[in-house]
Motif scaffolding. Structure first.
Motif, PDB file in Angstrom:
ATOM      1  N   LEU A 169      -9.342  -4.334   5.021  1.00 27.76           N
ATOM      2  CA  LEU A 169      -8.942  -5.547   4.311  1.00 27.76           C
ATOM      3  C   LEU A 169      -7.589  -5.341   3.646  1.00 27.76           C
ATOM      4  O   LEU A 169      -6.690  -6.171   3.757  1.00 27.76           O
ATOM      5  CB  LEU A 169     -10.000  -5.937   3.270  1.00 27.76           C
ATOM      6  N   GLU A 170      -7.448  -4.241   2.903  1.00 26.13           N
ATOM      7  CA  GLU A 170      -6.137  -3.828   2.406  1.00 26.13           C
ATOM      8  C   GLU A 170      -5.607  -2.796   3.388  1.00 26.13           C
ATOM      9  O   GLU A 170      -6.252  -1.784   3.649  1.00 26.13           O
ATOM     10  CB  GLU A 170      -6.231  -3.221   1.010  1.00 26.13           C
ATOM     11  N   ALA A 171      -4.454  -3.071   3.965  1.00 29.02           N
ATOM     12  CA  ALA A 171      -3.923  -2.229   5.037  1.00 29.02           C
ATOM     13  C   ALA A 171      -3.869  -0.761   4.636  1.00 29.02           C
ATOM     14  O   ALA A 171      -3.528  -0.425   3.490  1.00 29.02           O
ATOM     15  CB  ALA A 171      -2.534  -2.710   5.434  1.00 29.02           C
ATOM     16  N   TYR A 172      -4.212   0.084   5.572  1.00 33.02           N
ATOM     17  CA  TYR A 172      -4.227   1.527   5.322  1.00 33.02           C
ATOM     18  C   TYR A 172      -2.835   2.013   4.917  1.00 33.02           C
ATOM     19  O   TYR A 172      -2.696   2.837   4.016  1.00 33.02           O
ATOM     20  CB  TYR A 172      -4.704   2.248   6.583  1.00 33.02           C
ATOM     21  N   ASP A 173      -1.804   1.472   5.576  1.00 35.36           N
ATOM     22  CA  ASP A 173      -0.424   1.878   5.268  1.00 35.36           C
ATOM     23  C   ASP A 173       0.013   1.437   3.878  1.00 35.36           C
ATOM     24  O   ASP A 173       0.976   1.980   3.326  1.00 35.36           O
ATOM     25  CB  ASP A 173       0.542   1.306   6.312  1.00 35.36           C
ATOM     26  N   ASP A 174      -0.703   0.453   3.304  1.00 32.88           N
ATOM     27  CA  ASP A 174      -0.382  -0.027   1.963  1.00 32.88           C
ATOM     28  C   ASP A 174      -1.250   0.639   0.894  1.00 32.88           C
ATOM     29  O   ASP A 174      -1.260   0.204  -0.259  1.00 32.88           O
ATOM     30  CB  ASP A 174      -0.559  -1.543   1.877  1.00 32.88           C
ATOM     31  N   GLY A 175      -2.000   1.646   1.295  1.00 33.52           N
ATOM     32  CA  GLY A 175      -2.826   2.359   0.334  1.00 33.52           C
ATOM     33  C   GLY A 175      -4.303   2.054   0.411  1.00 33.52           C
ATOM     34  O   GLY A 175      -5.094   2.603  -0.375  1.00 33.52           O
ATOM     35  N   GLY A 176      -4.703   1.173   1.344  1.00 33.97           N
ATOM     36  CA  GLY A 176      -6.108   0.833   1.481  1.00 33.97           C
ATOM     37  C   GLY A 176      -6.924   2.005   2.016  1.00 33.97           C
ATOM     38  O   GLY A 176      -6.506   2.687   2.960  1.00 33.97           O
TER      39      GLY A 176
END
Length: 437
Positions: A371-378
């Motif tokens: 849901l929160e992109a992995y590259d954005d810290g998810g």
């Protein structure tokens, strides 16, 4: 009923029914017109558009050619956004969009009858569905022939006119189409849970408490004859087995098809071999407790416990115990790729389908996305994972949609236009108050 209608006569009731039908036709036709206006207002984004995302590449918005020659292309993301607004799955929305563009841009005479409400929209869509393969000239000829009589002719008449136009205006194409007819052969095995009411036929369906699936095929005549002979022979043999002696012929024929499949997959002529079923069953869900019913989540069905017993004791069935997946557990792992357990947990939490509002595609075949992109810290953790089909995965990643999961199985989606929807664990959804975009 009486309190709502008051004192009415038979004539008044009939007049009211006639008016209700007129209103229904107008509403349905207005919907087609609004869809056309919306799609033309939201053209596909391209390299010259300031909003074009070059990094999105093939995964971003795409121009779809859903109608015939000469019709403009439409935005795939715009088509997707129609789904929850109209309460339709993606496949149905794509067909609707294609029919509307065909009518509005290639069949002006039929379209005019939609605009003046002199013909029902569903009749016009039958024409559009058949003319998409025709050249612009041939479609124009069919339009001229069909428009005056559309209100009193059915699909058979329209099909004959379309085939005549195809042969007249494109004889080589018609000949090639005849040679390639076999490419239309297919076998569809629908493992999704049937609904209690079939909107296409207007009849009650099998219902979810069955453990049934639908099989449909279009085959070469000789192959179909071979299949018929095999099914008939196996069904006859089953009639001599005490386990199936009381079954109807239709039920034994259906069982025979499964027997035929198992004999092939095992490379054996023996009955009932090589069956391996992976079932995710729950017997303690609130509504099912004490009913004798079992929820088979990965097939989206609710079946009697006796049916599971029948599956398990069939000759040759392999029974493999699997670990229990706790839907409330927060499973976390390092790295981007979810584990097998996380993927299965996400599919079960999703309720068996893609979590986009109104989508009916299987969660078991869908992407497991953050849901929160992995590259954005998810994190790769249960509360940050969800099941979306590839189309709606792309819509979220490149189409400006966002969504959250405030509770397991409940997802709140927000579109770039400010529309918000809540999608519940049972697959139902509703639109929330419109927010500022």
């Amino acid at each position: 009923m009486q309190s709502r209608l008051g004192t009415t006569t038979t004539h008044n009731l009939l007049d009211s029914l006639a008016q209700a039908r007129t209103d229904e036709v107008r509403a349905a036709n207005d919907r087609l017109v609004l869809v056309a206006a919306y799609l033309l207002e939201r053209p596909p984004r391209g390299p010259d558009d300031v909003a074009y995302d070059r990094d999105a590449g093939l995964f971003g918005d795409r121009a779809l050619s859903l109608a015939g020659e000469g019709a403009v292309e439409v935005s795939e993301f715009a088509v997707m956004e129609l789904g929850p607004v109209l309460g339709m799955p993606l496949g149905s929305v794509r067909r609707l969009a294609g029919d509307v563009m065909e009518l509005a841009q290639r069949l002006p005479r039929v379209w005019a009858r939609i605009l003046n409400y002199s013909v029902e929209g569903w009749r016009a869509r039958q024409v559009a569905d058949l003319t998409k393969k025709l050249s612009l000239e041939a479609a124009g000829w069919v339009d001229a022939q069909v428009a005056p009589i559309l209100h009193k002719r059915g699909r058979v008449t329209i099909s004959r006119l379309v085939e005549k136009a195809f042969a007249t205006f494109d004889p080589e194409g018609a000949a090639l189409a005849a040679e390639e007819k076999a490419e239309q052969f297919r076998v569809d095995v629908d493992l999704d849970a049937p609904t209690l009411f079939d909107e296409d036929t207007g009849h009650l369906g099998d219902g979810p408490v069955t453990g049934h699936a639908h099989v449909d095929a279009t085959m070469d005549l000789a192959d179909a004859a071979d299949l018929e002979n095999a099914v008939a022979a196996i069904a006859k043999d089953l009639g001599g087995d005490d386990r199936f002696a009381g079954w109807s012929l239709g039920r034994r024929r259906a069982k025979a098809l499964g027997e035929l499949a198992r004999r092939y997959t095992s490379g054996s002529s023996e009955s009932g071999t090589a069956r391996v079923l992976h079932l995710y069953c729950h017997v303690d869900q609130g509504d099912l407790r004490g009913t004798g019913l079992v929820s088979v989540d990965n097939y989206g069905a609710v079946v009697p416990l006796e049916r599971v017993d029948e599956w398990a004791i069939a000759s040759g069935t392999v029974v493999r115990p699997v670990k229990v997946i706790d839907l409330n557990a927060e499973v976390t792992r390092d790295g981007y790729a979810p584990s097998v357990t996380q993927r299965e947990q996400a599919a079960l939490i999703a309720g068996g389908t893609c979590v986009y509002p109104g989508c009916t595609r299987s969660a078991w075949l869908a992407d497991t996305e953050h849901l929160e992109a992995y590259d954005d810290g998810g994190q790769t953790t249960s509360s940050n994972l969800a099941k979306t089909c590839r189309s709606h995965h792309r819509l979220k990643t490149f189409g400006g949609w966002t969504y959250t999961q405030p509770a397991p199985g409940t997802f709140i989606w927000r579109s770039p236009l400010g529309l918000e929807y809540v999608r519940y664990p049972d697959g139902t959804y509703e639109q929330l108050t419109r927010q500022a975009a």
